[in-house]
Design an enzyme around this catalytic site. Sequence first.
Site, PDB file in Angstrom:
ATOM      1  N   HIS A  36     -22.642 -13.229  -4.061  1.00 32.10           N
ATOM      2  CA  HIS A  36     -22.510 -14.196  -2.979  1.00 32.10           C
ATOM      3  C   HIS A  36     -23.212 -15.523  -3.299  1.00 32.10           C
ATOM      4  O   HIS A  36     -24.446 -15.564  -3.443  1.00 32.10           O
ATOM      5  CB  HIS A  36     -23.101 -13.571  -1.703  1.00 32.10           C
ATOM      6  CG  HIS A  36     -22.936 -14.391  -0.480  1.00 32.10           C
ATOM      7  ND1 HIS A  36     -23.783 -15.437  -0.170  1.00 32.10           N
ATOM      8  CD2 HIS A  36     -22.033 -14.322   0.532  1.00 32.10           C
ATOM      9  CE1 HIS A  36     -23.404 -15.965   0.987  1.00 32.10           C
ATOM     10  NE2 HIS A  36     -22.349 -15.312   1.430  1.00 32.10           N
ATOM     11  N   ASP A  37     -22.418 -16.580  -3.486  1.00 33.12           N
ATOM     12  CA  ASP A  37     -22.917 -17.965  -3.515  1.00 33.12           C
ATOM     13  C   ASP A  37     -23.942 -18.271  -4.609  1.00 33.12           C
ATOM     14  O   ASP A  37     -24.829 -19.111  -4.412  1.00 33.12           O
ATOM     15  CB  ASP A  37     -23.524 -18.333  -2.160  1.00 33.12           C
ATOM     16  CG  ASP A  37     -22.486 -18.541  -1.076  1.00 33.12           C
ATOM     17  OD1 ASP A  37     -21.295 -18.294  -1.333  1.00 33.12           O
ATOM     18  OD2 ASP A  37     -22.872 -18.934   0.038  1.00 33.12           O
ATOM     19  N   GLN A  79     -18.551 -22.088  -2.900  1.00 32.21           N
ATOM     20  CA  GLN A  79     -18.077 -23.218  -2.103  1.00 32.21           C
ATOM     21  C   GLN A  79     -17.505 -24.300  -3.006  1.00 32.21           C
ATOM     22  O   GLN A  79     -17.929 -24.466  -4.152  1.00 32.21           O
ATOM     23  CB  GLN A  79     -19.221 -23.811  -1.271  1.00 32.21           C
ATOM     24  CG  GLN A  79     -19.682 -22.940  -0.130  1.00 32.21           C
ATOM     25  CD  GLN A  79     -20.679 -23.664   0.763  1.00 32.21           C
ATOM     26  OE1 GLN A  79     -20.741 -24.896   0.796  1.00 32.21           O
ATOM     27  NE2 GLN A  79     -21.473 -22.902   1.499  1.00 32.21           N
ATOM     28  N   ARG A  88     -15.520 -28.907   6.492  1.00 31.86           N
ATOM     29  CA  ARG A  88     -16.904 -28.416   6.522  1.00 31.86           C
ATOM     30  C   ARG A  88     -17.319 -28.016   7.934  1.00 31.86           C
ATOM     31  O   ARG A  88     -18.121 -27.112   8.131  1.00 31.86           O
ATOM     32  CB  ARG A  88     -17.848 -29.477   5.958  1.00 31.86           C
ATOM     33  CG  ARG A  88     -19.261 -28.967   5.753  1.00 31.86           C
ATOM     34  CD  ARG A  88     -19.985 -29.760   4.699  1.00 31.86           C
ATOM     35  NE  ARG A  88     -21.395 -29.372   4.583  1.00 31.86           N
ATOM     36  CZ  ARG A  88     -21.818 -28.262   3.993  1.00 31.86           C
ATOM     37  NH1 ARG A  88     -20.959 -27.441   3.453  1.00 31.86           N
ATOM     38  NH2 ARG A  88     -23.106 -27.986   3.925  1.00 31.86           N
ATOM     39  N   LYS A 123     -15.483 -20.181  -0.634  1.00 35.48           N
ATOM     40  CA  LYS A 123     -16.342 -19.872   0.510  1.00 35.48           C
ATOM     41  C   LYS A 123     -16.212 -20.994   1.531  1.00 35.48           C
ATOM     42  O   LYS A 123     -16.363 -22.158   1.206  1.00 35.48           O
ATOM     43  CB  LYS A 123     -17.790 -19.742   0.047  1.00 35.48           C
ATOM     44  CG  LYS A 123     -18.769 -19.369   1.135  1.00 35.48           C
ATOM     45  CD  LYS A 123     -18.651 -17.888   1.469  1.00 35.48           C
ATOM     46  CE  LYS A 123     -19.683 -17.499   2.508  1.00 35.48           C
ATOM     47  NZ  LYS A 123     -21.054 -17.805   2.092  1.00 35.48           N
ATOM     48  N   TYR A 152     -27.878 -16.717   0.555  1.00 38.08           N
ATOM     49  CA  TYR A 152     -29.249 -16.446   0.952  1.00 38.08           C
ATOM     50  C   TYR A 152     -29.256 -15.216   1.854  1.00 38.08           C
ATOM     51  O   TYR A 152     -28.315 -15.026   2.636  1.00 38.08           O
ATOM     52  CB  TYR A 152     -29.845 -17.630   1.708  1.00 38.08           C
ATOM     53  CG  TYR A 152     -29.909 -18.897   0.889  1.00 38.08           C
ATOM     54  CD1 TYR A 152     -30.830 -19.031  -0.155  1.00 38.08           C
ATOM     55  CD2 TYR A 152     -29.038 -19.954   1.155  1.00 38.08           C
ATOM     56  CE1 TYR A 152     -30.904 -20.211  -0.887  1.00 38.08           C
ATOM     57  CE2 TYR A 152     -29.102 -21.123   0.408  1.00 38.08           C
ATOM     58  CZ  TYR A 152     -30.035 -21.246  -0.611  1.00 38.08           C
ATOM     59  OH  TYR A 152     -30.079 -22.404  -1.346  1.00 38.08           O
ATOM     60  N   HIS A 154     -30.744 -14.067   4.683  1.00 41.68           N
ATOM     61  CA  HIS A 154     -30.638 -14.042   6.140  1.00 41.68           C
ATOM     62  C   HIS A 154     -29.496 -14.910   6.668  1.00 41.68           C
ATOM     63  O   HIS A 154     -29.295 -14.984   7.881  1.00 41.68           O
ATOM     64  CB  HIS A 154     -31.963 -14.477   6.784  1.00 41.68           C
ATOM     65  CG  HIS A 154     -32.202 -15.968   6.789  1.00 41.68           C
ATOM     66  ND1 HIS A 154     -32.505 -16.683   5.653  1.00 41.68           N
ATOM     67  CD2 HIS A 154     -32.181 -16.870   7.805  1.00 41.68           C
ATOM     68  CE1 HIS A 154     -32.663 -17.958   5.969  1.00 41.68           C
ATOM     69  NE2 HIS A 154     -32.475 -18.106   7.266  1.00 41.68           N
ATOM     70  N   GLY A 156     -25.726 -16.116   4.671  1.00 37.31           N
ATOM     71  CA  GLY A 156     -24.427 -15.585   4.296  1.00 37.31           C
ATOM     72  C   GLY A 156     -24.419 -14.113   3.955  1.00 37.31           C
ATOM     73  O   GLY A 156     -23.472 -13.394   4.296  1.00 37.31           O
TER      74      GLY A 156
END
Length: 212
Positions: A36-37, A79, A88, A123, A152, A154, A156
């Site tokens: 994730h990200d 993203q 956005r 994303k 992060y 808490h 995504g």
Amino acid sequence: MGLPQIAPYPLPSETELPKARGPWIVARDRAALLIHDMQNYFLRVYAPDASPIAPVIANIASLAAACRLAGIPVFYTAQNGDQDRRDRGLQADIWGPGMTSAPEHQAIVAALAPQPEDFVLVKHRYSAFQRSNLETLMRARGRDQIVICGVYGHIGCMLTAAEAFQRDIETFFIADAIADFSRERHDMAVDYVAERCGVPMSTRQLIATLDP
């Protein structure tokens, strides 16, 4: 507005992980891995050679290698840079304009570069399921479990876990392969997942379940 600089903090150990309410066990023929990200823009706020991000990158690399070897599909979220303000949406009110399309922002960190057989999803919002075909791609491959790692914790990662639960997808939250704004936020995310929607695990525990 924008991302904070994040001070080093230690990752939780196996003995510190809360007991999950969910009874689920990872199955190699049902699981998918979500990275994730892990883009340079999001990682630049960490001290690169310190915890949490240095061991998180190493642990994610181990997870990805083990999953590929076990035939588990690997998904990434990333993203786009230079987002149109209309796309956005409300994120611009909280976080500002976000990343540019330059490699020092948009690229996934080199140590975790996607392989040709992996899937890279655009994303759009905190949850990886929003405005993406993640669930469709998982279901088409007979996957109803998701293993979450990345940044992060808490934001995504946690909200993706919560949405997976609401889609009847069993969720596994790899606590030492996730980085956050602080150890306090990190622990909050792990505790929430354990109590509400998933199973916290360590990298070692997850890889051990994949042994034939």
